[in-house]
Design a protein around this motif. Structure first.
Motif, short mmCIF file in Angstrom:
data_model
loop_
_atom_site.label_atom_id
_atom_site.label_comp_id
_atom_site.label_asym_id
_atom_site.label_seq_id
_atom_site.Cartn_x
_atom_site.Cartn_y
_atom_site.Cartn_z
N GLN A 61 0.73 -1.31 -0.10
CA GLN A 61 -0.05 0.10 -0.09
C GLN A 61 0.70 1.33 -0.13
OE1 GLN A 61 -2.51 -1.03 3.58
NE2 GLN A 61 -3.97 -1.61 2.20
N ASP A 62 1.78 1.20 0.77
CA ASP A 62 2.99 2.25 0.88
C ASP A 62 3.60 2.45 -0.68
OD1 ASP A 62 2.70 2.74 3.36
OD2 ASP A 62 4.44 1.79 3.90
N PHE A 63 3.75 1.33 -1.65
CA PHE A 63 4.43 1.42 -2.77
C PHE A 63 3.22 2.30 -3.59
CE2 PHE A 63 4.40 0.16 -7.01
CZ PHE A 63 5.83 0.25 -7.49
N LEU A 64 2.20 1.83 -3.75
CA LEU A 64 1.01 2.41 -4.51
C LEU A 64 0.95 3.96 -4.15
CD1 LEU A 64 -1.88 -0.09 -4.36
CD2 LEU A 64 -0.35 0.32 -6.15
N ARG A 65 0.83 4.20 -2.70
CA ARG A 65 0.73 5.67 -2.29
C ARG A 65 1.80 6.60 -2.59
NH1 ARG A 65 1.06 4.81 2.34
NH2 ARG A 65 2.92 5.95 2.85
N THR A 66 2.99 6.23 -2.47
CA THR A 66 4.17 6.83 -2.79
C THR A 66 4.61 7.14 -4.22
OG1 THR A 66 5.82 5.10 -2.45
CG2 THR A 66 5.53 6.49 -0.71
N ASN A 67 3.93 6.25 -5.04
CA ASN A 67 4.00 6.18 -6.64
C ASN A 67 2.82 6.74 -7.26
OD1 ASN A 67 6.82 4.96 -7.27
ND2 ASN A 67 6.01 3.56 -6.00
N LYS A 68 2.10 7.55 -6.33
CA LYS A 68 0.70 7.98 -6.81
C LYS A 68 -0.18 7.14 -7.56
CE LYS A 68 2.52 12.71 -6.43
NZ LYS A 68 3.14 12.49 -5.20
N LEU A 69 -0.41 5.75 -7.19
CA LEU A 69 -0.98 4.90 -7.68
C LEU A 69 -2.17 4.52 -6.77
CD1 LEU A 69 1.83 2.47 -8.97
CD2 LEU A 69 0.53 4.24 -10.25
N THR A 70 -3.37 3.81 -7.11
CA THR A 70 -4.40 3.71 -6.46
C THR A 70 -4.76 2.13 -6.13
OG1 THR A 70 -5.94 3.63 -8.19
CG2 THR A 70 -5.50 5.64 -6.93
N GLU A 71 -5.24 2.01 -5.08
CA GLU A 71 -5.45 0.58 -4.50
C GLU A 71 -7.08 0.64 -5.21
OE1 GLU A 71 -6.55 -2.16 -0.45
OE2 GLU A 71 -5.00 -0.37 -0.45
N TRP A 72 -7.10 -0.86 -5.84
CA TRP A 72 -8.34 -1.17 -6.45
C TRP A 72 -9.57 -1.06 -5.33
CZ3 TRP A 72 -6.54 -6.13 -9.20
CH2 TRP A 72 -5.58 -5.71 -10.48
N PRO A 73 -10.72 -0.60 -5.54
CA PRO A 73 -11.91 -0.75 -4.90
C PRO A 73 -12.52 -2.45 -5.09
CG PRO A 73 -12.54 0.63 -6.68
CD PRO A 73 -11.06 0.57 -6.72
N LEU A 74 -13.25 -2.45 -4.34
CA LEU A 74 -13.77 -3.87 -4.33
C LEU A 74 -14.66 -4.22 -5.52
CD1 LEU A 74 -15.34 -4.45 -0.90
CD2 LEU A 74 -13.35 -5.66 -1.98
N ASP A 75 -15.27 -3.14 -6.05
CA ASP A 75 -16.10 -3.25 -7.29
C ASP A 75 -15.25 -3.04 -8.47
OD1 ASP A 75 -15.78 -0.31 -6.95
OD2 ASP A 75 -17.72 0.21 -7.47
N HIS A 76 -13.99 -2.79 -8.55
CA HIS A 76 -13.18 -2.72 -9.62
C HIS A 76 -13.56 -3.93 -10.47
CE1 HIS A 76 -9.49 -2.01 -12.20
NE2 HIS A 76 -9.44 -0.96 -11.89
N ALA A 77 -13.11 -3.77 -11.89
CA ALA A 77 -13.29 -4.89 -12.65
C ALA A 77 -12.20 -6.13 -12.42
CB ALA A 77 -13.39 -4.78 -14.24
N TYR A 78 -10.84 -5.24 -12.32
CA TYR A 78 -9.72 -6.30 -12.09
C TYR A 78 -10.13 -7.16 -10.65
CZ TYR A 78 -7.33 -4.59 -16.16
OH TYR A 78 -7.13 -4.30 -17.52
N ALA A 79 -10.44 -6.23 -9.71
CA ALA A 79 -10.66 -6.75 -8.42
C ALA A 79 -11.75 -8.07 -8.45
CB ALA A 79 -11.15 -5.80 -7.37
N LYS A 80 -12.59 -7.85 -9.00
CA LYS A 80 -13.62 -8.94 -9.41
C LYS A 80 -13.06 -10.14 -10.04
CE LYS A 80 -17.85 -5.74 -9.59
NZ LYS A 80 -18.81 -5.29 -10.61
N ARG A 81 -12.25 -9.86 -10.93
CA ARG A 81 -11.46 -11.03 -11.65
C ARG A 81 -10.63 -11.67 -10.81
NH1 ARG A 81 -10.75 -15.45 -13.74
NH2 ARG A 81 -9.02 -15.73 -15.31
N LEU A 82 -10.01 -10.99 -10.06
CA LEU A 82 -9.09 -11.48 -8.87
C LEU A 82 -9.69 -12.46 -7.92
CD1 LEU A 82 -5.96 -11.47 -7.80
CD2 LEU A 82 -6.59 -9.63 -6.55
N ARG A 83 -11.12 -11.84 -7.44
CA ARG A 83 -11.85 -13.00 -6.58
C ARG A 83 -12.03 -14.12 -7.28
NH1 ARG A 83 -13.65 -7.85 -5.18
NH2 ARG A 83 -15.75 -7.94 -6.16
N GLU A 84 -12.21 -14.08 -8.50
CA GLU A 84 -12.59 -15.59 -9.24
C GLU A 84 -11.70 -16.34 -9.03
OE1 GLU A 84 -15.57 -16.48 -10.47
OE2 GLU A 84 -16.63 -14.78 -9.44
N LEU A 85 -10.23 -15.80 -9.54
CA LEU A 85 -9.06 -16.62 -9.10
C LEU A 85 -8.85 -17.24 -7.98
CD1 LEU A 85 -6.52 -14.47 -11.41
CD2 LEU A 85 -7.53 -16.39 -11.91
N HIS A 86 -9.29 -16.38 -6.90
CA HIS A 86 -9.23 -16.98 -5.61
C HIS A 86 -9.85 -18.19 -5.38
CE1 HIS A 86 -6.58 -13.72 -4.43
NE2 HIS A 86 -7.82 -12.73 -4.20
#
Length: 184
Positions: free
Chosen positions: A89-114
């Motif tokens: 999370q620090d990496f994302l924040r310090t590089n001005k990148l965002t963490e995916w919200p639960l409803d993000h398309a990629y987050a949904k795909r990741l939940r399928e992989l899990h």
């Protein structure tokens, strides 16, 4: 003779261990790719990932003779995963990148992989090794979060199992009393 040491080990079958192993491999890949050689963060992140994985294995092996140790080491594994989560999370924040919200398309795909049985690095390779560092970090964050959830459930189960069945001292006493009854 009654056995009082239960079957133990089998950590490679635990989803928490399987996910933690993927996290370790992904972290080695990620830190080598996105941090400069010599950056202390590399060692910190790799060691947290390693601790998360190794403590699950050690807890599983210790379970034969110490439920207390099993519970403590499982919690250490969870704590190491949370430490690693914060680093990502620090990496994302310090590089001005965002963490995916639960409803993000990629987050949904990741939940399928899990949900895949017997997960491996290969199941997640495309995300872990993606050219976009935001995708890489978010995939590992998703893995860490599900691993923490699994470890929390494991700790709950271990607590209930201890309350119901006790530890080695209770099993030793039962075995001894059972053996005495056979002798009389």
């Amino acid at each position: 003779m009654t056995q009082f040491i239960p079957k133990h080990g089998g950590f490679r079958k635990l989803f928490s261990y399987q996910k933690a192993e993927i996290i370790y491999d992904a972290t080695v890949y990620f830190t080598n790719r996105f941090f400069r050689k010599g950056d202390r963060t590399i060692d910190q992140m790799v060691q947290a990932a390693r601790s998360g994985k190794q403590n699950i294995a050690e807890a599983s092996l210790a379970s034969a003779t110490s439920k207390e140790t099993e519970i403590k080491l499982t919690n250490v594994a969870r704590a190491s995963q949370v430490e690693l989560l914060i680093d990502y999370q620090d990496f994302l924040r310090t590089n001005k990148l965002t963490e995916w919200p639960l409803d993000h398309a990629y987050a949904k795909r990741l939940r399928e992989l899990h949900k895949l049985p017997d997960p491996t690095y290969e199941n997640y390779r495309q995300g872990i090794e993606h050219s976009d560092p935001s995708i890489c970090a978010n995939v590992v964050i998703g893995l860490i979060k599900v691993t923490c959830y699994l470890l929390e459930r494991q700790i709950d189960f271990l607590e209930q199992d201890f309350i119901k069945n006790g530890g080695i001292k209770e099993r030793m006493t039962k075995a001894r009393l059972s053996n005495r009854k056979k002798d009389t």
